[in-house]
Design a protein around this motif. Structure first.
Motif, PDB file in Angstrom:
ATOM      1  N   GLN A 170     -33.164  45.494 -18.727  1.00 56.24           N
ATOM      2  CA  GLN A 170     -33.782  44.174 -18.675  1.00 56.24           C
ATOM      3  C   GLN A 170     -34.586  43.980 -19.950  1.00 56.24           C
ATOM      4  N   ASP A 171     -34.294  42.880 -20.673  1.00 55.12           N
ATOM      5  CA  ASP A 171     -34.999  42.633 -21.928  1.00 55.12           C
ATOM      6  C   ASP A 171     -36.236  41.771 -21.705  1.00 55.12           C
ATOM      7  N   GLU A 172     -36.925  41.472 -22.797  1.00 51.77           N
ATOM      8  CA  GLU A 172     -38.185  40.727 -22.729  1.00 51.77           C
ATOM      9  C   GLU A 172     -38.013  39.339 -22.127  1.00 51.77           C
ATOM     10  N   GLY A 173     -36.835  38.762 -22.259  1.00 52.89           N
ATOM     11  CA  GLY A 173     -36.564  37.427 -21.732  1.00 52.89           C
ATOM     12  C   GLY A 173     -36.130  37.423 -20.275  1.00 52.89           C
ATOM     13  N   GLY A 174     -36.072  38.601 -19.644  1.00 53.11           N
ATOM     14  CA  GLY A 174     -35.659  38.693 -18.252  1.00 53.11           C
ATOM     15  C   GLY A 174     -34.157  38.805 -18.061  1.00 53.11           C
TER      16      GLY A 174
ATOM     17  N   GLY B  95     -38.206  53.909 -27.448  1.00 52.38           N
ATOM     18  CA  GLY B  95     -39.227  53.093 -28.074  1.00 52.38           C
ATOM     19  C   GLY B  95     -38.926  51.606 -28.125  1.00 52.38           C
ATOM     20  N   HIS B  96     -37.870  51.167 -27.451  1.00 56.57           N
ATOM     21  CA  HIS B  96     -37.536  49.745 -27.443  1.00 56.57           C
ATOM     22  C   HIS B  96     -38.372  49.025 -26.382  1.00 56.57           C
ATOM     23  N   GLN B  97     -38.344  47.718 -26.421  1.00 52.13           N
ATOM     24  CA  GLN B  97     -39.105  46.894 -25.485  1.00 52.13           C
ATOM     25  C   GLN B  97     -38.387  46.698 -24.143  1.00 52.13           C
ATOM     26  N   GLN B  98     -37.145  47.143 -24.012  1.00 53.36           N
ATOM     27  CA  GLN B  98     -36.389  46.935 -22.794  1.00 53.36           C
ATOM     28  C   GLN B  98     -36.852  47.866 -21.673  1.00 53.36           C
ATOM     29  N   LEU B  99     -36.611  47.405 -20.458  1.00 56.86           N
ATOM     30  CA  LEU B  99     -36.882  48.188 -19.264  1.00 56.86           C
ATOM     31  C   LEU B  99     -35.542  48.640 -18.701  1.00 56.86           C
ATOM     32  N   TYR B 100     -35.429  49.896 -18.325  1.00 53.83           N
ATOM     33  CA  TYR B 100     -34.201  50.416 -17.728  1.00 53.83           C
ATOM     34  C   TYR B 100     -34.504  50.799 -16.288  1.00 53.83           C
ATOM     35  N   VAL B 101     -33.691  50.286 -15.354  1.00 51.35           N
ATOM     36  CA  VAL B 101     -33.888  50.552 -13.945  1.00 51.35           C
ATOM     37  C   VAL B 101     -32.582  51.066 -13.328  1.00 51.35           C
ATOM     38  N   VAL B 102     -32.736  51.800 -12.228  1.00 49.74           N
ATOM     39  CA  VAL B 102     -31.593  52.329 -11.486  1.00 49.74           C
ATOM     40  C   VAL B 102     -31.514  51.565 -10.175  1.00 49.74           C
TER      41      VAL B 102
END
Length: 59
Positions: free
Chosen positions: A15-19, A44-51
């Motif tokens: 999921q990136d900064e824009g959703g 170190g990126h701004q993205q969120l990784y989810v399972v």
């Protein structure tokens, strides 16, 4: 879904900064998916990784 008998029930979602959400990959076990998400999250990126479980995720 199966590929040679393997059930790939776990997804890694970015999921990136824009959703915006993108499927990164499918994995047979939650542990495998979490390892991938953790490794990607340490870059170190701004993205969120989810399972997520594949049958609950919007794919």
């Amino acid at each position: 879904m199966t590929d040679g008998g393997a059930v790939l029930s776990w997804l890694v979602i970015r999921q990136d900064e824009g959703g915006n959400r993108y499927r990164v990959g499918r994995y047979a076990t939650r542990a495998e998916a979490e390892r991938v998400a953790d490794r990607l999250g340490t870059r170190g990126h701004q993205q969120l990784y989810v399972v997520e479980k594949a049958d609950r995720a919007a794919t």
